[in-house]
Design a protein around this motif. Sequence first.
Motif, PDB file in Angstrom:
ATOM      1  N   ARG A   9      -1.115  55.924  32.615  1.00 37.28           N
ATOM      2  CA  ARG A   9      -1.698  56.207  33.811  1.00 37.28           C
ATOM      3  C   ARG A   9      -2.378  54.908  34.395  1.00 37.28           C
ATOM      4  N   ARG A  12      -0.437  49.492  36.261  1.00 40.14           N
ATOM      5  CA  ARG A  12      -0.057  49.479  37.819  1.00 40.14           C
ATOM      6  C   ARG A  12       1.292  48.896  37.943  1.00 40.14           C
ATOM      7  N   LEU A  97      -0.437  53.278  46.181  1.00 44.71           N
ATOM      8  CA  LEU A  97      -0.062  54.551  45.547  1.00 44.71           C
ATOM      9  C   LEU A  97       1.194  54.406  45.040  1.00 44.71           C
ATOM     10  N   GLN A 100       3.502  55.689  41.729  1.00 45.33           N
ATOM     11  CA  GLN A 100       2.566  56.871  41.270  1.00 45.33           C
ATOM     12  C   GLN A 100       3.233  57.818  41.403  1.00 45.33           C
ATOM     13  N   CYS A 101       3.750  58.860  40.401  1.00 47.49           N
ATOM     14  CA  CYS A 101       4.492  60.401  40.560  1.00 47.49           C
ATOM     15  C   CYS A 101       3.707  61.069  41.346  1.00 47.49           C
ATOM     16  N   GLY A 105       1.484  62.675  38.757  1.00 48.33           N
ATOM     17  CA  GLY A 105       0.492  61.482  38.759  1.00 48.33           C
ATOM     18  C   GLY A 105       0.561  60.384  37.943  1.00 48.33           C
ATOM     19  N   THR A 107       2.650  57.295  35.781  1.00 48.04           N
ATOM     20  CA  THR A 107       3.412  55.998  36.485  1.00 48.04           C
ATOM     21  C   THR A 107       5.057  56.034  36.587  1.00 48.04           C
ATOM     22  N   CYS A 122       8.618  60.527  38.786  1.00 48.54           N
ATOM     23  CA  CYS A 122       9.236  59.981  37.585  1.00 48.54           C
ATOM     24  C   CYS A 122      10.461  60.645  37.164  1.00 48.54           C
TER      25      CYS A 122
END
Length: 135
Positions: A9, A12, A97, A100-101, A105, A107, A122
């Motif tokens: 998570r 970035r 954002l 971000q899935c 939530g 990556t 994802c």
Amino acid sequence: MDDATPYGRDVRVGSDVSASRARLAADRAETLARAAALGREFDGIVAANALVAVDDEHDPDGGSTAFERAHVAALMARAREHLEELDRALERVECGLYGQCEGCGGTIPPERLEVRPAATTCVRCAQSDPRRRSS
């Protein structure tokens, strides 16, 4: 384990915001060009039919002309949808954002964003919900 993807998570994907923005902008420009070409093609089909008294029921080419018109209209609609997806992705870039899935939530892997820059989920979340067409 709380991480939704092997990237974790805290990774970035959007750390290179300018590269993400450039990829999305290039895809958007290509889609705009495709939509414009499809619009010209559609106008050409309509104009060609206006010159001929078309009776779809009795004209042997009427059915194929109607099919062509419907096919190009569907491609134009898909191009408009893709532009909306790209615009939402650009908004996610600006909000921090992007990548971000929306499902879990986690990556979204960079490889997925490379192939589908407007992806919102994802791979795991996209596979778990087959109704999501462009995730």
